[in-house]
Design a protein around this motif. Structure first.
Motif, short mmCIF file in Angstrom:
data_model
loop_
_atom_site.label_atom_id
_atom_site.label_comp_id
_atom_site.label_asym_id
_atom_site.label_seq_id
_atom_site.Cartn_x
_atom_site.Cartn_y
_atom_site.Cartn_z
N PRO A 1 -0.27 6.71 0.39
CA PRO A 1 -1.62 6.42 0.88
C PRO A 1 -1.60 6.10 2.37
CG PRO A 1 -1.16 5.20 -1.13
CD PRO A 1 0.12 5.84 -0.73
N ALA A 2 -2.58 6.62 3.09
CA ALA A 2 -2.70 6.35 4.52
C ALA A 2 -3.05 4.88 4.75
CB ALA A 2 -3.77 7.23 5.14
N LEU A 3 -2.51 4.32 5.83
CA LEU A 3 -2.85 2.94 6.22
C LEU A 3 -4.03 2.91 7.19
CD1 LEU A 3 0.70 1.43 6.81
CD2 LEU A 3 -0.72 1.29 4.75
N PHE A 4 -4.25 4.03 7.87
CA PHE A 4 -5.32 4.10 8.88
C PHE A 4 -6.23 5.27 8.58
CE2 PHE A 4 -1.54 2.34 11.00
CZ PHE A 4 -2.06 1.19 11.56
N GLN A 5 -7.48 5.17 8.99
CA GLN A 5 -8.32 6.35 9.06
C GLN A 5 -7.66 7.34 10.02
OE1 GLN A 5 -11.21 6.30 6.67
NE2 GLN A 5 -12.54 6.44 8.44
N PRO A 6 -7.96 8.63 9.89
CA PRO A 6 -7.23 9.62 10.69
C PRO A 6 -7.45 9.46 12.21
CG PRO A 6 -8.59 10.68 9.00
CD PRO A 6 -8.92 9.23 8.98
N GLY A 7 -6.41 9.82 12.95
CA GLY A 7 -6.54 9.95 14.40
C GLY A 7 -6.61 8.63 15.14
N LEU B 1 5.50 2.21 9.51
CA LEU B 1 5.45 2.57 8.08
C LEU B 1 4.61 3.84 7.88
CD1 LEU B 1 4.92 -0.98 6.51
CD2 LEU B 1 7.07 0.31 6.66
N GLU B 2 3.51 3.91 8.60
CA GLU B 2 2.64 5.09 8.49
C GLU B 2 3.36 6.36 8.93
OE1 GLU B 2 -0.02 5.41 6.94
OE2 GLU B 2 -1.64 6.40 8.04
N LEU C 1 0.84 -1.21 0.00
CA LEU C 1 0.00 0.00 0.00
C LEU C 1 0.87 1.25 0.00
CD1 LEU C 1 -2.81 -1.09 2.52
CD2 LEU C 1 -3.08 -0.66 0.06
N LYS C 2 2.00 1.19 0.69
CA LYS C 2 2.92 2.33 0.72
C LYS C 2 3.84 2.37 -0.51
CE LYS C 2 2.16 4.56 4.63
NZ LYS C 2 1.60 5.94 4.56
N GLY C 3 3.78 1.33 -1.35
CA GLY C 3 4.63 1.30 -2.54
C GLY C 3 6.09 1.07 -2.23
#
Lengths: 221, 221
Positions: B83-89, B76-77, B29-31
């Motif tokens: 691209p984000a791995l998690f919804q914010p916060g 990684l995030e 997802l992070k490439g």
């Protein structure tokens, strides 16, 4: 015009519905006032003149009549400003749907053998035959047989809360730092257990009871 | 410096770990490019000279050594754009932790009676005694006893996917319109099932197989 919520009521007016409790928490998160209309199982088909719904809760909000707790939460999110009920975008809805399924398939389903007789015994008399026949068909045995040795099975049942404990080890709410509709979903489930039968459902777990008390204080009915 | 991922390997170099598969999807997802270092169960205590970990995956990313799939995703995030791995916060992390618990407590736990013998039989010979003794202690019976009549139990097991089907009825990913780490969590679980034993785990469910194929195409190893 006041928002009206059709809400399942037991004979003594206890309101056990996990789905109605979700809506009450969603309304509280939005800071909205509302009144409830208590109904028994056998009243549901006649709500609003009939043909509207087979299940409660039903929300009447001005010209909008909304059936199903998730749809009601989406209605409130779309219509009212204030704190968000979902994380942004489709991902927030997807997460909430996953919590919803966990509540239904695990927390509720695994409690049904313990809960069904207790719900039955507290229903209005006219609701009991319907409830007994539909629930015994699902349970595959009598309500009384399903309830037998529940005390011995309760510690094993509490394993359904492990995913909840795991999340609460990292923060105060399932929504993170503040409550979201995912909290309302699980609040509804715990409220259902607590209101129907006075057992030590949470086994004294500090994280769970702390979270539940915070939600209860927020909803307050 | 290439990112290195210590990854559990079976005797034929199949990589079954659901937790390593999560990390592979997070890296995809992070490439990010990476190489894997295959290890058997008995190699794990000696990783990086010893004393670092009792479990894989372990990620070595420059000066950072990160143990535990969730911590790796957070690493990684924090370190990489894209691209984000998690919804914010905090809410996004909380949702992911709930999915993680569901995978561990339901998808994995309920599959273990079927999976344990199959994993055992495909381990490197030197890993088998450790695996048999720890897993038989957990299962409370022999691997062979637990595996018996698995074919008859498989349709019942598939109920663990109902929460996943419920979410996928509303969108292509658990992250919503695009994949997030919650998808990686469940991708890891399904990959574990699929790689260890060739059963019709998903029962031909179109939503599940479609989602799994999309994830697989994304990860591609």
């Amino acid at each position: 015009m006041t928002i009206r919520l059709y809400d399942l009521a037991l004979a003594d007016d206890t309101r056990p519905s996990p789905y109605a409790s979700r809506v009450k928490m969603a309304l509280a998160l939005k800071g909205l006032d509302y009144e409830t209309v208590p109904v028994g199982f056998t009243d549901i088909p006649g709500i609003l003149g009939g043909g509207v719904t087979k299940t409660v809760p039903v929300l009447v909000d001005g010209d909008a009549v909304v059936v199903d707790s998730f749809a009601i939460a989406e209605h409130l999110e779309a219509r009212y400003p204030g704190p968000a009920l979902f994380q942004p975008g489709a991902g927030g809805r997807a997460a909430a749907r996953f919590f919803e399924s966990y509540a239904f398939r695990v927390i509720h389903a695994e409690a049904m053998p313990i809960m069904a007789k207790a719900i039955h015994d507290r229903l209005k008399p006219e609701d009991r035959a319907y409830f007994r026949s539909t629930r015994e068909a699902r349970l595959g045995r009598s309500l009384e047989e399903a309830f037998a040795d529940h005390a011995a099975r309760l510690p094993g049942y509490r394993k359904v809360f492990e995913p909840m404990r795991h999340v609460l080890a990292h923060g105060p709410y399932f929504g993170g730092d503040s409550p979201l509709y995912v909290d309302a979903i699980l609040y509804g489930s715990v409220t259902w257990l607590m209101r129907v039968i006075d057992l030590d459902w949470l086994g004294g777990d500090v994280a769970l009871t702390g979270w539940y008390d915070r939600c209860r204080a927020l909803v307050a009915r």
